[in-house]
Design a protein around this motif. Sequence first.
Motif, PDB file in Angstrom:
ATOM      1  N   ILE A 116       0.849  -1.201   0.000  1.00 48.62           N
ATOM      2  CA  ILE A 116       0.000   0.000   0.000  1.00 48.62           C
ATOM      3  C   ILE A 116       0.880   1.245   0.000  1.00 48.62           C
ATOM      4  CG2 ILE A 116      -1.638   1.358   1.365  1.00 48.62           C
ATOM      5  CD1 ILE A 116      -2.869  -1.316   2.277  1.00 48.62           C
ATOM      6  N   VAL A 117       1.959   1.233   0.803  1.00 50.57           N
ATOM      7  CA  VAL A 117       2.882   2.367   0.848  1.00 50.57           C
ATOM      8  C   VAL A 117       3.515   2.560  -0.528  1.00 50.57           C
ATOM      9  CG1 VAL A 117       5.079   3.180   1.795  1.00 50.57           C
ATOM     10  CG2 VAL A 117       3.376   2.163   3.312  1.00 50.57           C
ATOM     11  N   LEU A 118       3.997   1.490  -1.129  1.00 43.52           N
ATOM     12  CA  LEU A 118       4.660   1.566  -2.423  1.00 43.52           C
ATOM     13  C   LEU A 118       3.709   2.046  -3.523  1.00 43.52           C
ATOM     14  CD1 LEU A 118       7.267   0.992  -4.013  1.00 43.52           C
ATOM     15  CD2 LEU A 118       6.361  -1.309  -4.435  1.00 43.52           C
ATOM     16  N   ILE A 119       2.531   1.434  -3.607  1.00 53.63           N
ATOM     17  CA  ILE A 119       1.569   1.787  -4.662  1.00 53.63           C
ATOM     18  C   ILE A 119       1.080   3.221  -4.499  1.00 53.63           C
ATOM     19  CG2 ILE A 119      -0.747   1.299  -5.561  1.00 53.63           C
ATOM     20  CD1 ILE A 119      -0.114  -1.687  -5.012  1.00 53.63           C
ATOM     21  N   SER A 120       0.747   3.638  -3.270  1.00 53.58           N
ATOM     22  CA  SER A 120       0.266   5.008  -3.078  1.00 53.58           C
ATOM     23  C   SER A 120       1.382   6.022  -3.360  1.00 53.58           C
ATOM     24  CB  SER A 120      -0.329   5.210  -1.685  1.00 53.58           C
ATOM     25  OG  SER A 120       0.618   4.923  -0.688  1.00 53.58           O
ATOM     26  N   GLY A 121       2.614   5.672  -3.046  1.00 50.08           N
ATOM     27  CA  GLY A 121       3.741   6.559  -3.345  1.00 50.08           C
ATOM     28  C   GLY A 121       3.946   6.704  -4.838  1.00 50.08           C
ATOM     29  N   ILE A 122       3.936   5.573  -5.556  1.00 48.69           N
ATOM     30  CA  ILE A 122       4.099   5.609  -7.018  1.00 48.69           C
ATOM     31  C   ILE A 122       2.956   6.386  -7.661  1.00 48.69           C
ATOM     32  CG2 ILE A 122       4.046   4.195  -9.114  1.00 48.69           C
ATOM     33  CD1 ILE A 122       5.589   2.042  -7.503  1.00 48.69           C
ATOM     34  N   ALA A 123       1.724   6.115  -7.217  1.00 48.72           N
ATOM     35  CA  ALA A 123       0.564   6.819  -7.782  1.00 48.72           C
ATOM     36  C   ALA A 123       0.644   8.322  -7.491  1.00 48.72           C
ATOM     37  CB  ALA A 123      -0.733   6.240  -7.227  1.00 48.72           C
ATOM     38  N   GLY A 124       1.056   8.688  -6.285  1.00 52.41           N
ATOM     39  CA  GLY A 124       1.186  10.106  -5.934  1.00 52.41           C
ATOM     40  C   GLY A 124       2.236  10.804  -6.781  1.00 52.41           C
ATOM     41  N   VAL A 125       3.399  10.158  -6.956  1.00 46.22           N
ATOM     42  CA  VAL A 125       4.466  10.749  -7.773  1.00 46.22           C
ATOM     43  C   VAL A 125       4.013  10.854  -9.224  1.00 46.22           C
ATOM     44  CG1 VAL A 125       6.784  10.337  -8.691  1.00 46.22           C
ATOM     45  CG2 VAL A 125       6.338  10.050  -6.243  1.00 46.22           C
ATOM     46  N   PHE A 126       3.372   9.806  -9.743  1.00 49.06           N
ATOM     47  CA  PHE A 126       2.873   9.827 -11.118  1.00 49.06           C
ATOM     48  C   PHE A 126       1.879  10.971 -11.315  1.00 49.06           C
ATOM     49  CE2 PHE A 126      -0.408   8.550 -14.195  1.00 49.06           C
ATOM     50  CZ  PHE A 126       0.366   8.426 -15.331  1.00 49.06           C
ATOM     51  N   LEU A 127       0.979  11.125 -10.365  1.00 53.83           N
ATOM     52  CA  LEU A 127      -0.020  12.179 -10.456  1.00 53.83           C
ATOM     53  C   LEU A 127       0.618  13.568 -10.401  1.00 53.83           C
ATOM     54  CD1 LEU A 127      -3.024  12.489 -10.826  1.00 53.83           C
ATOM     55  CD2 LEU A 127      -3.306  12.365  -8.357  1.00 53.83           C
ATOM     56  N   ILE A 128       1.607  13.745  -9.570  1.00 57.19           N
ATOM     57  CA  ILE A 128       2.308  15.029  -9.471  1.00 57.19           C
ATOM     58  C   ILE A 128       3.009  15.343 -10.801  1.00 57.19           C
ATOM     59  CG2 ILE A 128       4.270  16.203  -8.380  1.00 57.19           C
ATOM     60  CD1 ILE A 128       3.396  14.790  -5.750  1.00 57.19           C
ATOM     61  N   LEU A 129       3.652  14.330 -11.402  1.00 58.87           N
ATOM     62  CA  LEU A 129       4.306  14.536 -12.700  1.00 58.87           C
ATOM     63  C   LEU A 129       3.293  14.893 -13.783  1.00 58.87           C
ATOM     64  CD1 LEU A 129       6.956  11.661 -12.649  1.00 58.87           C
ATOM     65  CD2 LEU A 129       7.341  14.115 -12.315  1.00 58.87           C
ATOM     66  N   GLU A 130       2.136  14.252 -13.764  1.00 58.51           N
ATOM     67  CA  GLU A 130       1.077  14.563 -14.726  1.00 58.51           C
ATOM     68  C   GLU A 130       0.569  15.990 -14.545  1.00 58.51           C
ATOM     69  OE1 GLU A 130      -0.651  13.115 -17.423  1.00 58.51           O
ATOM     70  OE2 GLU A 130       1.194  11.946 -17.372  1.00 58.51           O
ATOM     71  N   ILE A 131       0.428  16.416 -13.293  1.00 57.74           N
ATOM     72  CA  ILE A 131      -0.026  17.783 -13.013  1.00 57.74           C
ATOM     73  C   ILE A 131       0.977  18.775 -13.581  1.00 57.74           C
ATOM     74  CG2 ILE A 131      -0.398  19.478 -11.171  1.00 57.74           C
ATOM     75  CD1 ILE A 131      -1.562  17.147  -9.486  1.00 57.74           C
ATOM     76  N   LYS A 132       2.264  18.518 -13.369  1.00 59.68           N
ATOM     77  CA  LYS A 132       3.298  19.422 -13.891  1.00 59.68           C
ATOM     78  C   LYS A 132       3.269  19.450 -15.416  1.00 59.68           C
ATOM     79  CE  LYS A 132       6.587  19.474 -10.118  1.00 59.68           C
ATOM     80  NZ  LYS A 132       7.979  19.312  -9.727  1.00 59.68           N
ATOM     81  N   LYS A 133       3.106  18.278 -16.016  1.00 61.48           N
ATOM     82  CA  LYS A 133       3.075  18.195 -17.477  1.00 61.48           C
ATOM     83  C   LYS A 133       1.876  18.969 -18.023  1.00 61.48           C
ATOM     84  CE  LYS A 133       2.652  14.732 -21.143  1.00 61.48           C
ATOM     85  NZ  LYS A 133       2.458  13.302 -21.393  1.00 61.48           N
ATOM     86  N   ARG A 134       0.699  18.791 -17.421  1.00 63.25           N
ATOM     87  CA  ARG A 134      -0.498  19.502 -17.871  1.00 63.25           C
ATOM     88  C   ARG A 134      -0.378  20.998 -17.669  1.00 63.25           C
ATOM     89  NH1 ARG A 134      -5.387  17.184 -15.136  1.00 63.25           N
ATOM     90  NH2 ARG A 134      -4.084  15.479 -14.512  1.00 63.25           N
ATOM     91  N   THR A 135       0.208  21.399 -16.544  1.00 66.44           N
ATOM     92  CA  THR A 135       0.405  22.821 -16.279  1.00 66.44           C
ATOM     93  C   THR A 135       1.322  23.437 -17.329  1.00 66.44           C
ATOM     94  OG1 THR A 135       0.115  22.443 -13.906  1.00 66.44           O
ATOM     95  CG2 THR A 135       1.175  24.500 -14.545  1.00 66.44           C
ATOM     96  N   HIS A 136       2.386  22.715 -17.675  1.00 64.89           N
ATOM     97  CA  HIS A 136       3.311  23.187 -18.702  1.00 64.89           C
ATOM     98  C   HIS A 136       2.604  23.312 -20.055  1.00 64.89           C
ATOM     99  CE1 HIS A 136       7.031  23.740 -20.923  1.00 64.89           C
ATOM    100  NE2 HIS A 136       6.679  22.745 -21.720  1.00 64.89           N
ATOM    101  N   ASN A 137       1.842  22.281 -20.425  1.00 64.82           N
ATOM    102  CA  ASN A 137       1.104  22.308 -21.692  1.00 64.82           C
ATOM    103  C   ASN A 137       0.063  23.429 -21.714  1.00 64.82           C
ATOM    104  OD1 ASN A 137       2.522  20.168 -22.748  1.00 64.82           O
ATOM    105  ND2 ASN A 137       1.010  18.639 -22.180  1.00 64.82           N
ATOM    106  N   GLU A 138      -0.586  23.632 -20.580  1.00 65.35           N
ATOM    107  CA  GLU A 138      -1.577  24.702 -20.474  1.00 65.35           C
ATOM    108  C   GLU A 138      -0.909  26.064 -20.680  1.00 65.35           C
ATOM    109  OE1 GLU A 138      -4.143  26.619 -16.886  1.00 65.35           O
ATOM    110  OE2 GLU A 138      -4.265  24.437 -17.094  1.00 65.35           O
ATOM    111  N   ARG A 139       0.261  26.249 -20.091  1.00 70.96           N
ATOM    112  CA  ARG A 139       1.002  27.496 -20.246  1.00 70.96           C
ATOM    113  C   ARG A 139       1.382  27.713 -21.719  1.00 70.96           C
ATOM    114  NH1 ARG A 139       5.219  26.489 -17.062  1.00 70.96           N
ATOM    115  NH2 ARG A 139       3.904  26.641 -15.225  1.00 70.96           N
TER     116      ARG A 139
END
Length: 163
Positions: free
Chosen positions: A40-63
């Motif tokens: 659970i720790v590993l999966i939630s950590g990976i999912a959280g990091v993946f989601l943060i990277l996606e947010i950054k990517k979308r923010t960059h594309n939006e800009r």
Amino acid sequence: MKDRIIASVLLIIMVLNFFDVLTDISLGVPMWHVFEESMIVLISGIAGVFLILEIKKRTHNERLLKNKLNASTDELNNITEEMTLARRQYSQVIHDQFELWQLTQSEQNVAMLLLKGLSFKEISAVRETKEKTVRQQASTIYNKSGVEGRHDFAAWFLEDFIT
């Protein structure tokens, strides 16, 4: 906004379960339970990091899209200003030609409406005159301009743009 909340929740779950795993190890909880919580720790950590990277990517594309939109808007404004200027200049050329043909003000009004493609009936409605009057004015316009009719009259002004 929702993505950031989800990423935060995932990271909180990861941290809390990590401390729970440490506590379970110190209490001697069975290894299968420690393994489950570690996953659970590993999966939630990976999912959280993946989601943060996606947010950054979308923010960059939006800009990037906003910058492109602003550039397009600026370009459109420039084109619109150029078109407005060209339209005024062309209108002035038309009016100058009307003056050379010595059209009266009334004939100039009818001539502009003819160039805009209105029918005699529509012109008479706009000018609140009889259709017969508009036909007579149109005939006078054609005679003064040396053309055969409505199509030749319009073509006289468009001819230079087509060639």
